[in-house]
Scaffold this active site. Structure first.
Site, PDB file in Angstrom:
ATOM      1  N   ARG A 167      28.143  88.520  80.281  1.00 45.16           N
ATOM      2  CA  ARG A 167      28.884  89.642  79.591  1.00 45.16           C
ATOM      3  C   ARG A 167      27.760  90.771  79.590  1.00 45.16           C
ATOM      4  O   ARG A 167      26.859  90.464  79.086  1.00 45.16           O
ATOM      5  CB  ARG A 167      29.682  89.478  78.520  1.00 45.16           C
ATOM      6  N   GLU A 220      31.281  98.967  83.101  1.00 44.31           N
ATOM      7  CA  GLU A 220      31.287  98.699  84.635  1.00 44.31           C
ATOM      8  C   GLU A 220      32.409  99.466  85.082  1.00 44.31           C
ATOM      9  O   GLU A 220      33.383  99.728  84.455  1.00 44.31           O
ATOM     10  CB  GLU A 220      31.929  97.259  84.731  1.00 44.31           C
ATOM     11  N   HIS A 245      29.250  92.647  89.270  1.00 44.05           N
ATOM     12  CA  HIS A 245      30.257  91.208  88.722  1.00 44.05           C
ATOM     13  C   HIS A 245      30.729  90.635  89.846  1.00 44.05           C
ATOM     14  O   HIS A 245      32.125  90.444  89.883  1.00 44.05           O
ATOM     15  CB  HIS A 245      31.147  92.266  87.761  1.00 44.05           C
TER      16      HIS A 245
HETATM   17  N1  LIG Z   1      29.943  86.803  85.804  1.00 43.45           N
HETATM   18  C1  LIG Z   1      31.215  86.601  85.980  1.00 43.45           C
HETATM   19  O1  LIG Z   1      31.925  86.839  86.856  1.00 43.45           O
HETATM   20  C2  LIG Z   1      31.720  85.414  84.862  1.00 43.45           C
HETATM   21  C3  LIG Z   1      32.498  84.256  85.634  1.00 43.45           C
HETATM   22  C4  LIG Z   1      32.808  83.438  84.709  1.00 43.45           C
HETATM   23  C5  LIG Z   1      32.661  83.444  83.148  1.00 43.45           C
HETATM   24  N2  LIG Z   1      31.712  84.309  82.607  1.00 43.45           N
HETATM   25  C6  LIG Z   1      31.357  84.712  81.520  1.00 43.45           C
HETATM   26  O2  LIG Z   1      30.528  83.513  81.216  1.00 43.45           O
HETATM   27  C7  LIG Z   1      30.165  83.228  79.647  1.00 43.45           C
HETATM   28  C8  LIG Z   1      30.428  81.886  79.587  1.00 43.45           C
HETATM   29  O3  LIG Z   1      31.827  81.161  79.868  1.00 43.45           O
HETATM   30  P1  LIG Z   1      32.127  79.820  79.841  1.00 43.45           P
HETATM   31  O4  LIG Z   1      33.223  79.366  80.504  1.00 43.45           O
HETATM   32  O5  LIG Z   1      31.026  78.895  80.107  1.00 43.45           O
HETATM   33  O6  LIG Z   1      32.265  79.793  78.265  1.00 43.45           O
HETATM   34  P2  LIG Z   1      32.486  78.670  77.088  1.00 43.45           P
HETATM   35  O7  LIG Z   1      33.450  78.883  76.147  1.00 43.45           O
HETATM   36  O8  LIG Z   1      32.748  77.137  77.898  1.00 43.45           O
HETATM   37  O9  LIG Z   1      31.107  78.575  76.738  1.00 43.45           O
HETATM   38  C9  LIG Z   1      30.409  79.582  75.903  1.00 43.45           C
HETATM   39  C10 LIG Z   1      29.531  78.806  74.953  1.00 43.45           C
HETATM   40  O10 LIG Z   1      28.989  79.944  74.097  1.00 43.45           O
HETATM   41  C11 LIG Z   1      28.917  79.153  72.987  1.00 43.45           C
HETATM   42  N3  LIG Z   1      28.842  80.445  72.086  1.00 43.45           N
HETATM   43  C12 LIG Z   1      29.358  81.217  71.334  1.00 43.45           C
HETATM   44  N4  LIG Z   1      28.884  82.149  70.320  1.00 43.45           N
HETATM   45  C13 LIG Z   1      27.320  81.689  70.669  1.00 43.45           C
HETATM   46  C14 LIG Z   1      26.275  82.315  69.866  1.00 43.45           C
HETATM   47  N5  LIG Z   1      26.504  83.359  68.999  1.00 43.45           N
HETATM   48  N6  LIG Z   1      25.103  81.957  70.250  1.00 43.45           N
HETATM   49  C15 LIG Z   1      24.910  80.932  71.088  1.00 43.45           C
HETATM   50  N7  LIG Z   1      26.092  80.248  71.871  1.00 43.45           N
HETATM   51  C16 LIG Z   1      27.223  80.739  71.551  1.00 43.45           C
HETATM   52  C17 LIG Z   1      29.883  78.579  72.708  1.00 43.45           C
HETATM   53  O11 LIG Z   1      29.774  77.425  71.787  1.00 43.45           O
HETATM   54  C18 LIG Z   1      30.150  77.729  73.930  1.00 43.45           C
HETATM   55  O12 LIG Z   1      29.518  76.718  74.114  1.00 43.45           O
HETATM   56  C19 LIG Z   1      31.580  83.964  79.159  1.00 43.45           C
HETATM   57  O13 LIG Z   1      31.163  85.332  78.487  1.00 43.45           O
HETATM   58  C20 LIG Z   1      32.336  84.488  80.348  1.00 43.45           C
HETATM   59  O14 LIG Z   1      33.256  85.556  80.002  1.00 43.45           O
HETATM   60  C21 LIG Z   1      31.347  85.468  83.712  1.00 43.45           C
HETATM   61  O1  LIG Z   2      35.381  86.307  82.809  1.00 39.87           O
HETATM   62  C1  LIG Z   2      35.421  85.936  83.811  1.00 39.87           C
HETATM   63  O2  LIG Z   2      36.155  85.397  84.492  1.00 39.87           O
HETATM   64  C2  LIG Z   2      34.533  86.980  84.935  1.00 39.87           C
HETATM   65  O3  LIG Z   2      33.823  87.877  84.530  1.00 39.87           O
HETATM   66  C3  LIG Z   2      35.345  86.999  86.154  1.00 39.87           C
HETATM   67  O4  LIG Z   2      35.804  88.479  86.360  1.00 39.87           O
HETATM   68  P1  LIG Z   2      36.415  88.864  87.395  1.00 39.87           P
HETATM   69  O5  LIG Z   2      37.704  88.250  87.511  1.00 39.87           O
HETATM   70  O6  LIG Z   2      36.718  90.286  87.461  1.00 39.87           O
HETATM   71  O7  LIG Z   2      35.756  88.620  88.848  1.00 39.87           O
END
Ligand SMILES: NC(=O)c1ccc[n+]([C@@H]2O[C@H](COP(=O)([O-])OP(=O)(O)OC[C@H]3O[C@@H](n4cnc5c(N)ncnc54)[C@H](O)[C@@H]3O)[C@@H](O)[C@H]2O)c1
Ligand SMILES: O=C(O)[C@H](O)COP(=O)(O)O
Length: 526
Positions: free
Chosen positions: A230, A259, A278
């Site tokens: 994020r 963004e 993203h």
């Molecule tokens: N770039 C993209 O398009 C994209 C796509 C999918 C997810 N994401 C983002 O990726 C991140 C992770 O997603 P996920 O599905 O693995 O989530 P998840 O909930 O499975 O994992 C998140 C982890 O972070 C840990 N956590 C929470 N607070 C914390 C802290 N202060 N310090 C250290 N660890 C901490 C939690 O214990 C958990 O294990 C999220 O922010 C999600 O929004 C981005």
């Molecule tokens: O949290 C998510 O699932 C990712 O950030 C993906 O975002 P998007 O659906 O806009 O690609």
């Protein structure tokens, strides 16, 4: 027919599912004011990260039952406001895990080997083999911050590529980390030792600007940072400064504080930085997954069924829903019944989960009992999403206890409500798989299925009472469907539970209370 608004680009597979039960309008790129103007027509809103669902939009969405986020992060949705309004917020927790993890790995390798800049240079007509000498990741240390779904998959693949793994996640056990091949360390040590740092955490007050001038200062000049989690977890100005001044070696970013990314010093850095707009979840496979996952949940909620990944109904996962479904109905019925018996303003609700229900998994039954309790006050406005908040706002204290030794039935539920007019209690259980039975009212054992219209009396157990009550009801043309008396001792106090075919006519309850031997009477509509 229900109406669904899709306000971000969503794969057609989900739209096809929704079209079976609703009229679906796809309107992407709406300005906030345009969304506010039309949202009142819709029962459901389906989004990705592009739409910010603010308090103003939720307040204008007077028909909204569900907001579906086709992805993971719900930080673009005002979840507390949605919860207060009883709107379910769902996401797709796993649909894009692999896509985001693979994007992270692609970023790490691209950054190490300067692939984007080498590609641009070659396409410009150059053949430069000197500028783009890279670094290997083999035997390097990867620091994974956040060892959840995406972080674990990244760690798994990185291990197979010969990397050493450190991880920081305060909510993960040492055993779990070791299973994935990671050594759990504190954040400072991870910052000091990692050659690559990859972030996989949500943006929260604790993680905002986690990477800042001070923490960047702890890293090695060879460290590279990848953020596919994020925007806002990294202070972008501090990062640009650290890269420009050689304090760290580089970064690859897929997400940004604001963004789309506007004017930013990050844009003017060279091959030390890779920026993608993203794209973490942007694979064909992930978009089909999240679209189907969220569309199915919207369809289910519009059909009155529970959603499997509601972020604002804790503990109500798909397996739990299946197991608890008949008991949820029991809890709701008992909550509604005890609320009407107690009358007035309820101050305390005691929920005792008995027998097989005395486990942590039964917590949603407490929410169901509150939903039932509040039904008389809020009718359709109370649901599993807002029942807890509504109870809290009304100052209702909820006490939850468990008694695994209560074995009259496999599992039973005992509710006791105390309010301004006194205390009443009811107990219920299931007969067979899902037939609800009341097994106790105010401490008197009975065994009756609840019905729509019921009359309860507290009376002295003596000859003639049942006859008098029957004649009185008959004189008002009230037909009794069934009747049962519960007593503890012969000729002591007793409770009578009557199922009647119609609601009691006005005034008759007062007459019932005048019958000699009847101490109190309550009418209930379930
Ligand atoms: N770039 C993209 O398009 C994209 C796509 C999918 C997810 N994401 C983002 O990726 C991140 C992770 O997603 P996920 O599905 O693995 O989530 P998840 O909930 O499975 O994992 C998140 C982890 O972070 C840990 N956590 C929470 N607070 C914390 C802290 N202060 N310090 C250290 N660890 C901490 C939690 O214990 C958990 O294990 C999220 O922010 C999600 O929004 C981005
Ligand atoms: O949290 C998510 O699932 C990712 O950030 C993906 O975002 P998007 O659906 O806009 O690609």
């Amino acid at each position: 027919m229900s109406k669904v608004l899709v306000s971000d680009p969503i794969d057609q597979a989900g739209i096809d599912i929704l079209s079976q039960v609703a009229t679906v309008d796809v309107k992407t790129g709406l300005k906030p004011a345009e969304l506010v103007a039309i949202i009142g027509e819709y029962d459901a809103l389906m989004i990705r990260s592009g739409t910010r669902v603010t308090e103003e939009i939720i307040e204008a969405g007077t028909q909204l039952k569900i907001i579906g986020r086709a992805g993971v992060g719900v930080d673009n949705v005002d979840v507390p406001t949605a919860t207060r309004k009883g709107i379910v917020v769902v996401n797709s927790p796993e649909g894009n895990t692999i896509a985001a993890a693979e994007h992270t790995l692609a970023m790490m390798l691209s950054l190490s080997r300067h692939i984007p800049d080498a590609n641009t240079s070659l396409k410009k007509g150059e053949w430069d083999r000197k500028t783009f000498v890279g670094a290997e990741i083999y035997k390097k240390t990867l620091g994974v911050v956040g060892l959840g779904k995406i972080g674990s998959h990244v760690a798994h693949v990185a291990k197979a590529m010969g990397m050493k793994l450190l991880a920081y996640d305060p909510f993960i056990s040492t055993e779990r980390a070791e299973q994935i091949g990671c050594h759990l360390v504190d954040l400072d040590l991870l910052f000091q030792q990692a050659d690559y740092i990859t972030l996989h955490i949500p943006k929260t007050p604790e993680t905002t600007n986690l990477i800042n001038a001070k923490t960047l200062g702890k890293m090695k000049p060879t460290t590279r940072i990848i953020n596919c989690a994020r925007g806002g977890i990294i202070d972008e100005l501090a990062l640009a400064d650290a890269i420009k001044n050689g304090k760290i070696a580089g970064a690859a970013l897929d997400v940004f504080q604001s963004e789309p990314l506007g004017d930013s010093p990050l844009r003017s850095l060279g091959k030390e930085i890779i920026l993608t707009p993203h794209l973490g979840a942007s694979t064909t496979e992930a978009q089909v997954n999240v679209s189907i996952d969220v569309a199915e949940q919207i369809r289910d909620v519009l059909l009155g069924l529970p959603a499997r990944s509601a972020v604002n109904i804790p503990g109500l996962g798909p397996d739990i829903i299946e197991e608890l479904k008949p008991y949820m109905q029991l809890a709701e019925t008992l909550g509604n019944l005890v609320g009407q018996l107690a009358g007035g303003r309820i101050e305390t609700l005691n929920v005792k989960l008995q027998g097989d229900l005395a486990t942590n998994k039964s917590q949603p039954l407490v929410v169901a009992a509150l939903k039932g309790l509040l039904y008389q006050a809020l009718r359709e406005r109370v649901n599993y999403v807002n029942a807890t908040i509504e109870a809290k706002e009304r100052g209702i204290r909820v006490i939850e206890t468990r008694d695994a030794s209560a074995r009259d039935y496999a599992g039973s539920l005992h509710l006791e409500a105390t309010g301004t007019l006194g205390t009443h209690s009811v107990t219920g259980a299931l007969l067979g798989e899902k037939e609800i039975h009341l097994t106790d009212v105010d401490g008197f054992p009975i065994n009756v299925p609840p019905s729509k219209y019921m009359l309860f009396t507290l009376h002295r157990d003596m000859p003639g009472i049942i006859g008098k009550l029957g004649s009185l009801l008959g004189s008002f043309n009230v037909n009794i469907a069934s009747m049962q008396v519960g007593r503890k001792i012969v000729r002591g106090d007793a409770v009578m539970a009557l199922s009647i075919d119609d609601p009691l006519p006005d005034g008759i309850l007062e007459e019932i209370k005048q019958v000699s031997g009847i101490r109190d009477a309550y009418t209930v509509t379930l």
